[in-house]
Design an enzyme around this catalytic site. Structure first.
Site, PDB file in Angstrom:
ATOM      1  N   LYS A 186       0.836  -1.203   0.000  1.00  0.00           N
ATOM      2  CA  LYS A 186       0.000   0.000   0.000  1.00  0.00           C
ATOM      3  C   LYS A 186       0.873   1.256   0.000  1.00  0.00           C
ATOM      4  CE  LYS A 186      -4.374  -0.321   1.938  1.00  0.00           C
ATOM      5  NZ  LYS A 186      -5.331  -0.384   3.029  1.00  0.00           N
ATOM      6  N   LEU A 189     -33.675   7.590   4.037  1.00  0.00           N
ATOM      7  CA  LEU A 189     -35.093   7.250   4.195  1.00  0.00           C
ATOM      8  C   LEU A 189     -35.584   6.605   2.902  1.00  0.00           C
ATOM      9  CD1 LEU A 189     -36.362  10.295   6.277  1.00  0.00           C
ATOM     10  CD2 LEU A 189     -36.505   7.888   6.933  1.00  0.00           C
ATOM     11  N   GLY A 225     -34.614  -0.718   0.673  1.00  0.00           N
ATOM     12  CA  GLY A 225     -33.609  -1.309  -0.215  1.00  0.00           C
ATOM     13  C   GLY A 225     -33.157  -2.652   0.296  1.00  0.00           C
ATOM     14  N   CYS A 278     -18.698   0.397   8.207  1.00  0.00           N
ATOM     15  CA  CYS A 278     -19.010   1.166   9.415  1.00  0.00           C
ATOM     16  C   CYS A 278     -20.349   0.816  10.048  1.00  0.00           C
ATOM     17  CB  CYS A 278     -18.963   2.660   9.100  1.00  0.00           C
ATOM     18  SG  CYS A 278     -17.292   3.197   8.747  1.00  0.00           S
ATOM     19  N   ARG A 335     -17.016  -4.552   1.928  1.00  0.00           N
ATOM     20  CA  ARG A 335     -17.154  -5.070   3.288  1.00  0.00           C
ATOM     21  C   ARG A 335     -18.624  -5.067   3.715  1.00  0.00           C
ATOM     22  NH1 ARG A 335     -12.252  -1.740   6.116  1.00  0.00           N
ATOM     23  NH2 ARG A 335     -12.920  -0.150   4.623  1.00  0.00           N
TER      24      ARG A 335
HETATM   25  P1  NAD Z   1      -9.142   0.325   6.390  1.00  0.00           P
HETATM   26  O1  NAD Z   1      -9.235  -1.112   6.712  1.00  0.00           O
HETATM   27  O2  NAD Z   1      -9.474   0.799   5.017  1.00  0.00           O
HETATM   28  O3  NAD Z   1      -7.674   0.846   6.722  1.00  0.00           O
HETATM   29  C1  NAD Z   1      -6.967   0.501   7.858  1.00  0.00           C
HETATM   30  C2  NAD Z   1      -5.484   0.524   7.500  1.00  0.00           C
HETATM   31  O4  NAD Z   1      -4.720   0.374   8.682  1.00  0.00           O
HETATM   32  C3  NAD Z   1      -5.069  -0.600   6.563  1.00  0.00           C
HETATM   33  O5  NAD Z   1      -4.401  -0.059   5.455  1.00  0.00           O
HETATM   34  C4  NAD Z   1      -4.134  -1.453   7.408  1.00  0.00           C
HETATM   35  O6  NAD Z   1      -3.094  -2.045   6.669  1.00  0.00           O
HETATM   36  C5  NAD Z   1      -3.592  -0.426   8.377  1.00  0.00           C
HETATM   37  N1  NAD Z   1      -3.086  -0.988   9.617  1.00  0.00           N
HETATM   38  C6  NAD Z   1      -3.598  -1.957  10.380  1.00  0.00           C
HETATM   39  N2  NAD Z   1      -2.849  -2.145  11.484  1.00  0.00           N
HETATM   40  C7  NAD Z   1      -1.831  -1.264  11.405  1.00  0.00           C
HETATM   41  C8  NAD Z   1      -0.733  -0.964  12.233  1.00  0.00           C
HETATM   42  N3  NAD Z   1      -0.537  -1.601  13.380  1.00  0.00           N
HETATM   43  N4  NAD Z   1       0.116   0.007  11.849  1.00  0.00           N
HETATM   44  C9  NAD Z   1      -0.080   0.651  10.688  1.00  0.00           C
HETATM   45  N5  NAD Z   1      -1.097   0.421   9.851  1.00  0.00           N
HETATM   46  C10 NAD Z   1      -1.966  -0.527  10.211  1.00  0.00           C
HETATM   47  O7  NAD Z   1     -10.046   1.053   7.454  1.00  0.00           O
HETATM   48  P2  NAD Z   1     -10.879   2.414   7.254  1.00  0.00           P
HETATM   49  O8  NAD Z   1     -12.118   2.123   6.494  1.00  0.00           O
HETATM   50  O9  NAD Z   1      -9.968   3.480   6.808  1.00  0.00           O
HETATM   51  O10 NAD Z   1     -11.320   2.697   8.765  1.00  0.00           O
HETATM   52  C11 NAD Z   1     -10.378   3.111   9.732  1.00  0.00           C
HETATM   53  C12 NAD Z   1     -11.141   3.519  10.982  1.00  0.00           C
HETATM   54  O11 NAD Z   1     -11.961   4.644  10.697  1.00  0.00           O
HETATM   55  C13 NAD Z   1     -12.093   2.451  11.517  1.00  0.00           C
HETATM   56  O12 NAD Z   1     -12.125   2.546  12.909  1.00  0.00           O
HETATM   57  C14 NAD Z   1     -13.430   2.841  10.931  1.00  0.00           C
HETATM   58  O13 NAD Z   1     -14.506   2.389  11.710  1.00  0.00           O
HETATM   59  C15 NAD Z   1     -13.336   4.354  10.971  1.00  0.00           C
HETATM   60  N6  NAD Z   1     -14.139   5.053   9.950  1.00  0.00           N
HETATM   61  C16 NAD Z   1     -14.231   4.550   8.690  1.00  0.00           C
HETATM   62  C17 NAD Z   1     -14.963   5.254   7.735  1.00  0.00           C
HETATM   63  C18 NAD Z   1     -15.099   4.706   6.328  1.00  0.00           C
HETATM   64  O14 NAD Z   1     -15.981   5.197   5.601  1.00  0.00           O
HETATM   65  N7  NAD Z   1     -14.301   3.745   5.896  1.00  0.00           N
HETATM   66  C19 NAD Z   1     -15.586   6.472   8.069  1.00  0.00           C
HETATM   67  C20 NAD Z   1     -15.427   6.961   9.354  1.00  0.00           C
HETATM   68  C21 NAD Z   1     -14.691   6.241  10.296  1.00  0.00           C
END
Ligand code: NAD
Length: 447
Positions: free
Chosen positions: A35, A266, A269, A276, A343
């Site tokens: 990545k 609203l 679907g 999330c 997901r």
């Molecule tokens: P993601 O799975 O897309 O990304 C997580 C990243 O963290 C991955 O690239 C992974 O390789 C990396 N990672 C894991 N362990 C690690 C470590 N020890 N050191 C360094 N990198 C590490 O997740 P995401 O969708 O970006 O979500 C991240 C957080 O934000 C979650 O808690 C999620 O609930 C929250 N969130 C997500 C969204 C969304 O729309 N995806 C929106 C708001 C909040």
């Protein structure tokens, strides 16, 4: 400011690119080296339409850089945002990534003798996690003073840039003034945005409340759809449109109606998915239940949602009879359009159920290619390269994701390719006037 981003997923990389574009010096680290290599080469590791150009720009002008070593990130920054994943395991939040990242950060802070380094949790974590798990750990491991905050992210995939750059609020939960001030400086660009300055636990709960509320709207719409479907001629979409027009939802400003963005929640679907809503509602209700708090409303959100893919499969059975060896076409695999995120996608849940019924599943999604489905090896379906290929010889097509490309689908196309030209519109997305009678079934409506 010199800020590190730990975890370059949807949230981390969006945060990194946007903060770099606002003039900060950002270093991004992810334990996934592939990545990091992609980002370094100015390639988005996931699909988020609006970010590619800004990634190229920020890497080229040096405001965004990458590292394969957490130590290098800590050495060259004054604070970092933890943006790693927080999935669910046995219905509870799985903190493995957060704990691992915190441990790595603490070790680097110690080895670099960094004083007053600020650690900011951007990942979604259950209330009390930061104070009861992260803070004591840092106190034990760090000999230097440090800062700690919870600053949840509210972006939506598919419109990450737009959401990040136009926040409706910035929530800062902090342990002290200096930690809060550090975050305020990072987000200085948004000084006209509502700032909610609070404690760690409130910041954590705000995020879960947000996601639970929008999930609730979807499940509410689906429950109304369940009722409408037993009354021939009642279209749930019209019923909910009338609700949205209520002046307590749609306001009138100088004669112009302001329809709130929540109207997109609203709608009936195939249910909500993604990384999330399902996991966050499940995690918060599980937390409440571990504290002996009843959550009938949150339980119902999940229960109603889990039923949606089953509902689609029952509808398929009512149209085709036995699904054994029936050729089913799935249109859309991602949990929503404009993302490549599958997901907890309702389409994948439905595919599992179709497999159990021995149907033969073909699927097409504009964003999904073979490499993306490797993670879903337990699912056995044929991934197609076009709508036409997916429909060929099919006995039933089901639209799961409202990709704009699907708007072109009509009776003519179904007849041209399908053995039995019938479509279930799982999102109420298509123009029903473009379909002949008995060719088109819409979720939330029975003729
Ligand atoms: P993601 O799975 O897309 O990304 C997580 C990243 O963290 C991955 O690239 C992974 O390789 C990396 N990672 C894991 N362990 C690690 C470590 N020890 N050191 C360094 N990198 C590490 O997740 P995401 O969708 O970006 O979500 C991240 C957080 O934000 C979650 O808690 C999620 O609930 C929250 N969130 C997500 C969204 C969304 O729309 N995806 C929106 C708001 C909040």
């Amino acid at each position: 400011m010199k800020v590190g981003i730990v975890g370059a997923g949807y949230v981390g990389l969006t945060t990194a690119i946007c903060l770099a574009s606002l003039g900060h010096k950002i270093i991004v680290y992810d334990k996934d080296r592939e990545k990091i290599a992609k980002i370094k080469n100015k390639k988005m590791p996931f699909y988020e339409q609006s970010l590619q150009n800004l990634l190229e720009e920020t890497i080229s002008n040096g405001s965004l850089s990458t590292t394969k070593y957490i130590n290098e990130l800590i050495k060259n920054t004054d604070g970092c945002l933890i943006c790693v994943g927080t999935p669910t395991k046995n219905n509870s939040i799985d903190l493995t990534q957060v704990i691992e990242a915190t441990a790595d950060i603490a070790q680097s802070i110690e080895s670099n003798k960094k004083s007053n380094y600020i650690i900011i949790l951007r990942s979604t974590v259950i209330p009390t996690t930061t104070r009861q798990k992260i803070l004591p750990y840092l106190k034990e491991k760090l000999s230097q003073p440090f800062g700690l905050c919870v600053v949840p992210e509210f972006l939506r995939e598919g419109q990450a840039l737009e959401d990040f750059m136009n926040p409706d609020k910035i929530v800062i939960g902090s342990i002290d003034e200096k930690s809060k001030t550090f975050v305020e400086k990072i987000f200085e660009h948004f000084k006209n945005t509502m700032l909610i300055s609070t404690n760690l636990e409130t910041a954590e709960l705000i995020k879960y409340t947000n996601n639970s509320f929008f999930s609730m709207l979807i499940s509410f719409s689906n429950e109304i759809a369940n009722i409408a479907e037993i009354i021939p001629g009642v279209d749930t979409f019209n019923v909910l449109k009338a609700l949205i027009s209520d002046k307590r939802i749609t306001t009138n400003f100088n004669g112009t109606k302001i329809v709130p963005a929540l109207e997109t929640y609203l709608m009936p679907g195939c249910g909500f998915g993604g990384s999330c809503f399902p996991k966050d509602v499940q995690a918060i209700l599980n937390y409440a239940s571990s504290k002996k708090i009843k959550t009938p409303l949150l339980n119902a959100i999940i229960e109603i949602n889990d039923e949606r893919p089953r509902k689609i499969v029952s509808l398929a059975e009512s149209i085709l009879g036995s699904l054994q060896n029936k050729h089913i076409s799935i249109l859309g695999l991602t949990f929503k359009p404009n993302t490549d995120d599958m997901r907890s996608s309702p389409a994948l849940e439905a595919i599992k159920l179709f497999q159990e019924k021995n149907a033969i599943v073909f699927a097409y999604d504009p964003m999904i290619r073979n490499e993306y489905v490797n993670d879903n090896k337990s699912l056995n379906f044929h991934l197609c390269n076009s709508i036409e290929e997916c429909l060929t010889n099919s006995e039933l097509a089901i639209l799961f994701t409202n990709w704009s490309e699907f708007k072109s689908i009509d009776s003519k196309l179904l007849k041209m390719y399908m053995k039995n030209p019938v479509l279930i519109d799982g999102r109420g997305f298509l123009n029903e006037n473009k379909f002949e009678k008995n060719c088109y079934f819409k979720i939330g409506y029975v003729e």
